[in-house]
Design an enzyme around this catalytic site. Structure first.
Site, mmCIF file in Angstrom:
data_model
loop_
_atom_site.group_PDB
_atom_site.id
_atom_site.type_symbol
_atom_site.label_atom_id
_atom_site.label_comp_id
_atom_site.label_asym_id
_atom_site.label_seq_id
_atom_site.Cartn_x
_atom_site.Cartn_y
_atom_site.Cartn_z
ATOM 1 N N HIS A 185 0.875 -1.171 0.000
ATOM 2 C CA HIS A 185 0.000 0.000 0.000
ATOM 3 C C HIS A 185 0.912 1.221 0.000
ATOM 4 O O HIS A 185 1.749 1.365 0.880
ATOM 5 C CB HIS A 185 -0.907 0.014 1.236
ATOM 6 C CG HIS A 185 -1.811 1.202 1.253
ATOM 7 N ND1 HIS A 185 -3.107 1.157 0.789
ATOM 8 C CD2 HIS A 185 -1.606 2.485 1.636
ATOM 9 C CE1 HIS A 185 -3.654 2.355 0.898
ATOM 10 N NE2 HIS A 185 -2.762 3.177 1.417
ATOM 11 N N CYS A 186 0.781 2.057 -1.013
ATOM 12 C CA CYS A 186 1.681 3.198 -1.131
ATOM 13 C C CYS A 186 0.953 4.477 -0.728
ATOM 14 O O CYS A 186 0.066 4.929 -1.439
ATOM 15 C CB CYS A 186 2.180 3.322 -2.568
ATOM 16 S SG CYS A 186 3.419 4.618 -2.780
ATOM 17 N N PRO A 187 1.320 5.098 0.405
ATOM 18 C CA PRO A 187 0.647 6.338 0.796
ATOM 19 C C PRO A 187 0.957 7.493 -0.156
ATOM 20 O O PRO A 187 0.150 8.399 -0.311
ATOM 21 C CB PRO A 187 1.191 6.622 2.198
ATOM 22 C CG PRO A 187 2.406 5.797 2.333
ATOM 23 C CD PRO A 187 2.324 4.672 1.387
ATOM 24 N N GLY B 99 -1.519 7.180 -2.641
ATOM 25 C CA GLY B 99 -2.850 7.121 -2.050
ATOM 26 C C GLY B 99 -3.662 5.917 -2.462
ATOM 27 O O GLY B 99 -4.889 5.986 -2.579
ATOM 28 N N ASN B 100 -3.012 4.791 -2.722
ATOM 29 C CA ASN B 100 -3.732 3.613 -3.195
ATOM 30 C C ASN B 100 -2.871 2.376 -2.964
ATOM 31 O O ASN B 100 -1.664 2.485 -2.714
ATOM 32 C CB ASN B 100 -4.026 3.771 -4.697
ATOM 33 C CG ASN B 100 -5.205 2.933 -5.155
ATOM 34 O OD1 ASN B 100 -5.803 2.194 -4.385
ATOM 35 N ND2 ASN B 100 -5.541 3.034 -6.436
#
Lengths: 139, 369
Positions: free
Chosen positions: B167-169, B172-173
């Site tokens: 999950h890559c902040p 944002g997804n």
């Protein structure tokens, strides 16, 4: 549309879920093993033929070949904006699959009180076969 | 007999479980926390704006007009890849509907046999063989499915994602099967853009120093303080983004995901090898980057009519062999299968006057999940 209407009014007796076959990796393939719940309803060969046809169609969709490479490279060069106006190969095959499932339901499964659900609706995890109660069909 | 039917159109994505936000009629799908994504946008757009505003005029005149043009093309590509990664569905697996969940539970119980009371039942694992390697499929208690190989549950988005990477902040997804190549191209093009801007920042300062001397060059460079801030941003971004690109290039060449790498799934101990790798770097890269564009699982934007029907009758009640649950189930089935708004079958409407349905006043809700 009459057979459709009849089994729409019927009650569901059971649901069977055909699982994925992962022996060849993560490519989308379903098990061709014939479930025992369908023994009284449909011919084993007929059912296996349906599943095999679906497997072939999914294999065609996910095939890694020159076609997919060209599509990928072209899309990359246009920053994938080409997919806003063009359908991907996979989507084209999915439409074919949807048509095939509809056709199989109309010709083979509905007259026997069964209903196949397109696997994409279940995230390509299972083929859901709904078994309707037999007596409702005779009305 | 009289019947009243009210139907309200509900988009299918409005009813999806999981912690995602949707925009543009279900076309855009993101995680809930978007703060860091806005920061990413600000840093990229801010740095490029300063570059185009303050340095390109000088460079275009003194070096070549192609420099800002190439920078613009690269910038547009980076933005396209970022937005594509952030807005697309990473490959979310739809949760099991109640019938499927029950079916799986029954299978598990049948496999476990009789567990003596007081003892914990065995963990829910299914062993399958892929390319002569045993792979364990774990059961997801939230989604009520046995996760396909390489899928994992993201606790932030509360979804199982196929070929889950991480999950890559920053975007944002989640990064999964459907958007991994866009994510990789984003990091790659961002590395190139950062190197490009950083190089020309240096070139710009050097050229001015050659003309006027170093200190006066710094004085002359307009907006010195924000300029240095963004040079600093470039410098740190360079090391982190280039490092990340290098790491993902390594993963792609081995056909591994970040998730598998962190867990050490195929680290080689106990003779465990990656069954998904083609043992050929070129083939692995081709599969990940040039493979087919995978579809979304289950339509997002189709209209799912929500039917409320109230049936009253003054006729004598006919003994009913079907229970209300059956009536609900049959409505549920018809609600599930008809997904494209164009071809809702005309017989979708549950029979109101049929003697088989429950003759009492009932409210049947759309129960597709």
């Amino acid at each position: 549309m009459r057979p459709f209407k009849l089994w729409q009014q019927a009650a569901i007796a059971a649901k069977v879920f055909i699982q994925r076959d992962y022996t060849n990796g993560t490519v989308c393939q379903f098990q061709t093993k014939f479930p025992s719940e369908l023994e009284t309803r449909i011919d084993k060969q007929q059912f296996e033929e349906t599943v095999r046809m679906l497997n072939n169609l999914y294999a065609e969709a996910e095939k890694l070949g020159s076609h997919s490479y060209i599509e990928g490279c072209l899309a990359c060069l246009t920053a994938y904006t080409v997919f806003l106006c063009m359908e991907t190969h996979y989507e084209k095959v999915l439409k074919k699959i949807a048509k095939y499932v509809q056709e199989q339901n109309d010709k083979v499964y509905a007259p026997r009180g069964l209903l196949l659900t397109d696997p994409i609706e279940r995230g390509l995890r299972v083929i859901e076969v709904t078994i309707f109660e037999e007596r409702s069909l005779t009305r | 007999m009289s019947a009243v039917m009210i139907s309200r159109k509900v988009r299918k994505w409005e009813k999806l479980p999981g912690k995602n936000t949707f925009c543009c009629d279900g076309r855009v799908m993101m995680a809930r926390q978007k703060g860091v994504f806005y920061l990413t946008l600000f840093l990229i757009i801010g740095t490029c704006a300063l570059f185009f505003g303050f340095e390109c005029p000088y460079l275009a005149v003194h070096l070549s007009a192609a420099i800002p043009v190439f920078a613009a093309v690269l910038f547009l590509f980076v933005m396209a890849m970022l937005l594509r990664t952030s807005f697309s569905d990473p490959g979310v697996l739809p949760r099991a509907l109640p019938e499927e969940a029950t079916f799986i539970e029954m299978e598990i119980e049948a496999a476990n046999g009789n567990v003596p009371s007081g003892q914990r039942p065995p963990p829910r694992i299914r062993n399958i063989e892929i390319n002569n390697q045993i792979v364990k499929l774990k059961y997801c208690y939230t989604c009520k499915i046995f996760r396909p190989p390489r899928a994992s549950h993201c606790s932030i988005c509360d979804n199982c994602v196929d070929r889950f990477d991480h999950h890559c902040p920053w975007v944002g997804n989640c990064v999964g099967k459907r958007n991994y190549r866009y994510f990789y191209l984003f990091t790659l093009s961002l590395s190139l853009l950062t190197i490009y801007i950083f190089t020309f920042d240096i070139v710009h300062v050097v050229m001015r120093s050659v003309e006027d001397g170093f200190l006066s060059a710094l004085k002359e460079t307009p907006g010195t303080y924000p300029f240095f801030f963004f040079v600093l941003v470039c410098f740190f971004t360079l090391w982190s983004v280039v490092g990340l690109t290098g790491f993902h290039t390594y993963l792609i060449s081995l056909n591994q995901t970040t998730n598998e790498d962190i867990k050490g799934s195929w680290s080689g101990k106990n003779r465990v090898q990656n069954p998904y790798s083609h043992k050929n770097i070129f083939k692995n890269c081709c599969e990940v980057l040039c493979g087919p564009a995978y579809p979304r699982y289950g339509p997002r934007r189709c209209v799912l009519p929500q039917i409320f029907h109230v049936q009253k009758t003054t006729a004598p009640l006919i003994p009913n062999e079907h229970t209300p649950d059956d009536a609900k189930a049959s409505i549920g089935v018809s609600a599930e299968q008809s997904c494209s708004p164009e071809d809702l079958p005309p017989s979708f409407i549950p029979p109101l006057a049929s003697p088989e349905t429950d003759a009492e006043a009932s409210v049947a809700k759309d129960n597709s999940h």
